[in-house]
Design a protein around this motif. Structure first.
Motif, PDB file in Angstrom:
ATOM      1  N   SER A 167       0.799  -1.233   0.000  1.00 58.92           N
ATOM      2  CA  SER A 167       0.000   0.000   0.000  1.00 58.92           C
ATOM      3  C   SER A 167       0.827   1.276   0.000  1.00 58.92           C
ATOM      4  CB  SER A 167      -0.991  -0.007   1.165  1.00 58.92           C
ATOM      5  OG  SER A 167      -1.878  -1.089   1.024  1.00 58.92           O
ATOM      6  N   HIS A 168       2.054   1.197  -0.466  1.00 55.30           N
ATOM      7  CA  HIS A 168       2.915   2.375  -0.500  1.00 55.30           C
ATOM      8  C   HIS A 168       2.305   3.501  -1.326  1.00 55.30           C
ATOM      9  CE1 HIS A 168       6.230   4.835  -2.133  1.00 55.30           C
ATOM     10  NE2 HIS A 168       6.618   4.788  -0.880  1.00 55.30           N
ATOM     11  N   ASN A 169       1.816   3.178  -2.523  1.00 56.10           N
ATOM     12  CA  ASN A 169       1.262   4.220  -3.393  1.00 56.10           C
ATOM     13  C   ASN A 169       0.036   4.873  -2.771  1.00 56.10           C
ATOM     14  OD1 ASN A 169       3.257   3.667  -5.278  1.00 56.10           O
ATOM     15  ND2 ASN A 169       1.966   2.252  -6.423  1.00 56.10           N
ATOM     16  N   ALA A 170      -0.823   4.075  -2.164  1.00 52.57           N
ATOM     17  CA  ALA A 170      -2.013   4.619  -1.511  1.00 52.57           C
ATOM     18  C   ALA A 170      -1.622   5.509  -0.333  1.00 52.57           C
ATOM     19  CB  ALA A 170      -2.936   3.494  -1.062  1.00 52.57           C
ATOM     20  N   ILE A 171      -0.631   5.091   0.428  1.00 54.67           N
ATOM     21  CA  ILE A 171      -0.165   5.900   1.558  1.00 54.67           C
ATOM     22  C   ILE A 171       0.408   7.217   1.046  1.00 54.67           C
ATOM     23  CG2 ILE A 171       1.513   6.044   3.440  1.00 54.67           C
ATOM     24  CD1 ILE A 171       1.188   2.940   3.685  1.00 54.67           C
ATOM     25  N   GLU A 172       1.251   7.144   0.024  1.00 58.69           N
ATOM     26  CA  GLU A 172       1.841   8.352  -0.565  1.00 58.69           C
ATOM     27  C   GLU A 172       0.769   9.310  -1.068  1.00 58.69           C
ATOM     28  OE1 GLU A 172       5.175   9.608  -1.372  1.00 58.69           O
ATOM     29  OE2 GLU A 172       5.512   8.381   0.390  1.00 58.69           O
ATOM     30  N   ALA A 173      -0.320   8.766  -1.605  1.00 61.19           N
ATOM     31  CA  ALA A 173      -1.405   9.584  -2.149  1.00 61.19           C
ATOM     32  C   ALA A 173      -2.361  10.073  -1.062  1.00 61.19           C
ATOM     33  CB  ALA A 173      -2.172   8.787  -3.199  1.00 61.19           C
ATOM     34  N   GLY A 174      -2.101   9.688   0.180  1.00 61.19           N
ATOM     35  CA  GLY A 174      -2.970  10.103   1.279  1.00 61.19           C
ATOM     36  C   GLY A 174      -4.273   9.325   1.342  1.00 61.19           C
ATOM     37  N   GLN A 175      -4.333   8.197   0.663  1.00 66.56           N
ATOM     38  CA  GLN A 175      -5.531   7.353   0.656  1.00 66.56           C
ATOM     39  C   GLN A 175      -5.415   6.337   1.792  1.00 66.56           C
ATOM     40  OE1 GLN A 175      -5.079   5.939  -3.345  1.00 66.56           O
ATOM     41  NE2 GLN A 175      -6.228   7.651  -4.207  1.00 66.56           N
ATOM     42  N   PHE A 176      -5.472   6.864   3.009  1.00 66.52           N
ATOM     43  CA  PHE A 176      -5.209   6.045   4.180  1.00 66.52           C
ATOM     44  C   PHE A 176      -6.272   4.976   4.415  1.00 66.52           C
ATOM     45  CE2 PHE A 176      -3.052  10.128   5.492  1.00 66.52           C
ATOM     46  CZ  PHE A 176      -1.807   9.707   5.061  1.00 66.52           C
ATOM     47  N   ALA A 177      -7.536   5.297   4.163  1.00 66.82           N
ATOM     48  CA  ALA A 177      -8.598   4.305   4.378  1.00 66.82           C
ATOM     49  C   ALA A 177      -8.407   3.124   3.432  1.00 66.82           C
ATOM     50  CB  ALA A 177      -9.970   4.942   4.189  1.00 66.82           C
ATOM     51  N   GLU A 178      -8.112   3.403   2.175  1.00 71.12           N
ATOM     52  CA  GLU A 178      -7.873   2.344   1.186  1.00 71.12           C
ATOM     53  C   GLU A 178      -6.654   1.506   1.574  1.00 71.12           C
ATOM     54  OE1 GLU A 178      -5.995   2.190  -3.249  1.00 71.12           O
ATOM     55  OE2 GLU A 178      -7.556   3.688  -2.919  1.00 71.12           O
ATOM     56  N   ALA A 179      -5.573   2.185   1.946  1.00 69.40           N
ATOM     57  CA  ALA A 179      -4.346   1.486   2.336  1.00 69.40           C
ATOM     58  C   ALA A 179      -4.578   0.634   3.573  1.00 69.40           C
ATOM     59  CB  ALA A 179      -3.229   2.493   2.581  1.00 69.40           C
ATOM     60  N   GLU A 180      -5.282   1.191   4.547  1.00 69.83           N
ATOM     61  CA  GLU A 180      -5.546   0.450   5.780  1.00 69.83           C
ATOM     62  C   GLU A 180      -6.368  -0.802   5.509  1.00 69.83           C
ATOM     63  OE1 GLU A 180      -7.761   0.974  10.090  1.00 69.83           O
ATOM     64  OE2 GLU A 180      -7.248   2.774   8.943  1.00 69.83           O
ATOM     65  N   THR A 181      -7.382  -0.671   4.691  1.00 75.44           N
ATOM     66  CA  THR A 181      -8.222  -1.827   4.354  1.00 75.44           C
ATOM     67  C   THR A 181      -7.395  -2.926   3.704  1.00 75.44           C
ATOM     68  OG1 THR A 181     -10.183  -0.442   4.115  1.00 75.44           O
ATOM     69  CG2 THR A 181     -10.227  -2.584   3.015  1.00 75.44           C
ATOM     70  N   SER A 182      -6.556  -2.549   2.767  1.00 75.40           N
ATOM     71  CA  SER A 182      -5.717  -3.521   2.069  1.00 75.40           C
ATOM     72  C   SER A 182      -4.720  -4.185   3.018  1.00 75.40           C
ATOM     73  CB  SER A 182      -4.963  -2.829   0.931  1.00 75.40           C
ATOM     74  OG  SER A 182      -4.058  -3.710   0.324  1.00 75.40           O
ATOM     75  N   LEU A 183      -4.062  -3.382   3.835  1.00 70.40           N
ATOM     76  CA  LEU A 183      -3.069  -3.921   4.758  1.00 70.40           C
ATOM     77  C   LEU A 183      -3.694  -4.840   5.799  1.00 70.40           C
ATOM     78  CD1 LEU A 183      -0.865  -0.746   5.232  1.00 70.40           C
ATOM     79  CD2 LEU A 183      -0.171  -2.875   4.117  1.00 70.40           C
ATOM     80  N   ARG A 184      -4.851  -4.448   6.311  1.00 66.71           N
ATOM     81  CA  ARG A 184      -5.514  -5.287   7.316  1.00 66.71           C
ATOM     82  C   ARG A 184      -5.929  -6.631   6.714  1.00 66.71           C
ATOM     83  NH1 ARG A 184      -7.614  -2.559  12.056  1.00 66.71           N
ATOM     84  NH2 ARG A 184      -9.437  -3.897  11.951  1.00 66.71           N
ATOM     85  N   ALA A 185      -6.383  -6.620   5.467  1.00 67.88           N
ATOM     86  CA  ALA A 185      -6.763  -7.867   4.800  1.00 67.88           C
ATOM     87  C   ALA A 185      -5.541  -8.772   4.628  1.00 67.88           C
ATOM     88  CB  ALA A 185      -7.409  -7.565   3.450  1.00 67.88           C
TER      89      ALA A 185
END
Length: 120
Positions: free
Chosen positions: A30-48
């Motif tokens: 989720s590096h790209n999502a984190i960099e883009a500030g898409q924390f909810a998307e990144a968190e969902t992916s990482l938790r899965a």
């Protein structure tokens, strides 16, 4: 001998990289999502992913970074603690620089403490 892994560590740690193991999956840490500030998307992916691999330092460290960036400092601390309890692996942060996952987690904890101090 510790395994050498290639990782994309969250931008909070300031060192992007490319994962060789991730070439078949887009943005597995989720590096790209984190960099883009898409924390909810990144968190969902990482938790899965963490549900499948609960001790994978790459996932724990990046999830901790998201929690820290969204001011969930206790949750971030928990993820860094879990990363420290997991196997200490060498993570390639960029082509010419590797660092142990425990060192990265400890550095994240120091940043958390600074963040806590600034909030007082």
């Amino acid at each position: 001998m510790r395994a050498l892994k290639v990782i994309i560590v969250a931008a909070m740690l300031g060192v992007p990289a490319v994962s060789a193991a991730a070439q078949d999956r887009p943005d597995p840490y989720s590096h790209n999502a984190i960099e883009a500030g898409q924390f909810a998307e990144a968190e969902t992916s990482l938790r899965a992913q963490l549900a499948l691999e609960p001790t994978k330092p790459e996932l724990l460290i990046n999830l901790a970074a998201i929690y820290a960036r969204t001011n969930r400092l206790d949750a971030a601390q928990t993820m860094y603690d879990r990363a420290l309890a997991a196997e200490n692996v060498s993570l390639l942060l960029r082509p010419d620089f590797a660092q142990d996952s425990h060192v990265i987690a400890k550095r994240g904890m120091v940043k958390l403490e600074r963040q806590r101090m600034a909030m007082r």
